[in-house]
Design a protein around this motif. Structure first.
Motif, PDB file in Angstrom:
ATOM      1  N   PHE A   1      -4.386  22.361 -82.304  1.00  6.95           N
ATOM      2  CA  PHE A   1      -4.841  21.547 -83.434  1.00  6.95           C
ATOM      3  C   PHE A   1      -3.962  20.303 -83.595  1.00  6.95           C
ATOM      4  O   PHE A   1      -4.467  19.200 -83.858  1.00  6.95           O
ATOM      5  N   TYR A   2      -2.654  20.463 -83.415  1.00  4.26           N
ATOM      6  CA  TYR A   2      -1.749  19.321 -83.551  1.00  4.26           C
ATOM      7  C   TYR A   2      -1.983  18.300 -82.427  1.00  4.26           C
ATOM      8  O   TYR A   2      -1.981  17.086 -82.668  1.00  4.26           O
TER       9      TYR A   2
ATOM     10  N   SER B   1      -4.936  29.475 -73.332  1.00  3.24           N
ATOM     11  CA  SER B   1      -3.923  30.325 -72.701  1.00  3.24           C
ATOM     12  C   SER B   1      -2.590  29.605 -72.546  1.00  3.24           C
ATOM     13  O   SER B   1      -1.548  30.243 -72.393  1.00  3.24           O
ATOM     14  N   TRP B   2      -2.606  28.282 -72.570  1.00  3.46           N
ATOM     15  CA  TRP B   2      -1.361  27.517 -72.460  1.00  3.46           C
ATOM     16  C   TRP B   2      -0.637  27.392 -73.803  1.00  3.46           C
ATOM     17  O   TRP B   2       0.592  27.362 -73.842  1.00  3.46           O
ATOM     18  N   CYS B   3      -1.379  27.270 -74.896  1.00  2.91           N
ATOM     19  CA  CYS B   3      -0.757  27.056 -76.205  1.00  2.91           C
ATOM     20  C   CYS B   3      -1.581  27.770 -77.269  1.00  2.91           C
ATOM     21  O   CYS B   3      -2.734  28.136 -77.039  1.00  2.91           O
ATOM     22  N   ASN B   4      -0.974  27.954 -78.440  1.00  2.31           N
ATOM     23  CA  ASN B   4      -1.660  28.629 -79.529  1.00  2.31           C
ATOM     24  C   ASN B   4      -2.541  27.656 -80.296  1.00  2.31           C
ATOM     25  O   ASN B   4      -2.623  26.464 -79.998  1.00  2.31           O
TER      26      ASN B   4
ATOM     27  N   GLY C   1       2.373   8.063 -92.349  1.00  2.00           N
ATOM     28  CA  GLY C   1       2.732   9.182 -93.221  1.00  2.00           C
ATOM     29  C   GLY C   1       1.946  10.441 -92.904  1.00  2.00           C
ATOM     30  O   GLY C   1       2.503  11.550 -92.875  1.00  2.00           O
ATOM     31  N   VAL C   2       0.636  10.285 -92.637  1.00  9.34           N
ATOM     32  CA  VAL C   2      -0.192  11.449 -92.295  1.00  9.34           C
ATOM     33  C   VAL C   2       0.255  12.057 -90.976  1.00  9.34           C
ATOM     34  O   VAL C   2       0.396  13.282 -90.834  1.00  9.34           O
TER      35      VAL C   2
ATOM     36  N   ILE D   1       4.874  19.631 -90.211  1.00  8.62           N
ATOM     37  CA  ILE D   1       4.281  20.964 -90.328  1.00  8.62           C
ATOM     38  C   ILE D   1       4.318  21.689 -88.984  1.00  8.62           C
ATOM     39  O   ILE D   1       4.636  22.888 -88.908  1.00  8.62           O
ATOM     40  N   TRP D   2       4.017  20.962 -87.903  1.00  6.92           N
ATOM     41  CA  TRP D   2       4.041  21.598 -86.578  1.00  6.92           C
ATOM     42  C   TRP D   2       5.461  22.033 -86.204  1.00  6.92           C
ATOM     43  O   TRP D   2       5.651  23.110 -85.635  1.00  6.92           O
ATOM     44  N   VAL D   3       6.452  21.201 -86.528  1.00 10.65           N
ATOM     45  CA  VAL D   3       7.848  21.564 -86.229  1.00 10.65           C
ATOM     46  C   VAL D   3       8.265  22.793 -87.026  1.00 10.65           C
ATOM     47  O   VAL D   3       8.926  23.703 -86.503  1.00 10.65           O
TER      48      VAL D   3
END
Length: 255
Positions: free
Chosen positions: A198-199, A190-193, A84-85, A92-94
């Protein structure tokens, strides 16, 4: 005369019995000692070979993570809660990354929908013949927030102390490690935000830790070999490069 001869014979017999008893006792004790020597296994050496564990840990992974509910979630002790977590974090990421939903917009839309449903239900319960909704009183305790704030403050102070020690030039090895870590983080950034990073970290915590706990007996020997090779390469680098860097004189501390 007959009495004297009988007494002599009895004394001789008693002496012979004592001698035979001592001989039999010595034989039995020697045989028991030999049997016990054969039966007793070889006692292990007092100095046991220390098993290498990753990062030098001496406790199980669950205890290293604190042994509480967060450790249970990361190590999938309760599969429903852990799933579930992880599913909530993925949703949230989607929403924020793929659908490009803004946080403020999402919070406002959820609040509007929740308040509208509760308001309509509270006013229409007489028409639909149902009991009105029971809205609980929400009261947040202060203690958990204070504990989290204290833990974050302690960790931040430790990080600032480490950065201060590194900047003062006391430990060249830590300086190079921190510079390399910041450089890797800058490349990954530089590749991702930040949200994607964090995800990814969150997913790795939910997968790598449980896999390591399951296969730690196979991972630790490989990690030991890798650490030995890294130490060899660092020794070569230290001998060829770091040892040739001139160092200033050490300042004596003022009393």
């Amino acid at each position: 005369m007959a009495e004297e001869s009988e007494s002599k014979q009895s004394t001789v017999e008693s002496v012979m019995e004592k001698i035979s008893g001592k001989i039999h006792g010595h034989d039995s004790s020697s045989s028991s000692d030999s049997d016990s020597d054969h039966e007793k296994p070889a006692s292990p050496s007092p100095v046991k070979a220390k098993i290498y564990r990753l990062f030098g840990r001496e406790r199980p992974v669950h205890h290293v993570l604190g042994g509480g509910k967060p450790a249970d979630v990361f190590l999938w002790r309760n599969k429903k809660i852990s799933a579930g977590v992880l599913g909530g974090a993925t949703a949230i990421w989607v929403l924020f990354e793929l659908i490009e939903y803004n946080l403020l917009t999402l919070v406002c839309h959820i609040s509007i929908l929740s308040l509208a449903l509760m308001f309509l239900w509270s006013n229409a319960h007489t028409f639909i013949h149902k009991s009105p909704p029971r809205i609980p009183e929400v009261h947040l305790p202060e203690e958990p927030f204070l504990q989290v704030a204290a833990a974050l403050t302690f960790e931040l102070n430790q990080a600032l102390k480490l950065l201060r020690d590194i900047a003062s030039g006391r430990n060249l090895k830590k300086f190079l490690m921190v510079i390399a870590a910041f450089w890797v983080l800058s490349i990954v950034g530089s590749w991702c935000n930040f949200l994607t990073l964090f995800y990814i970290s969150f997913v790795l915590l939910h997968t790598v830790l449980v896999l390591y706990e399951k296969y730690e007996d196979k991972v630790d020997p490989c990690a030991e070999k890798a650490m030995i090779e890294i130490k060899k390469q660092y020794a070569v680098f230290d001998a060829k490069v770091l040892s040739k860097i001139p160092k200033g004189p050490l300042k004596t501390k003022k009393v």
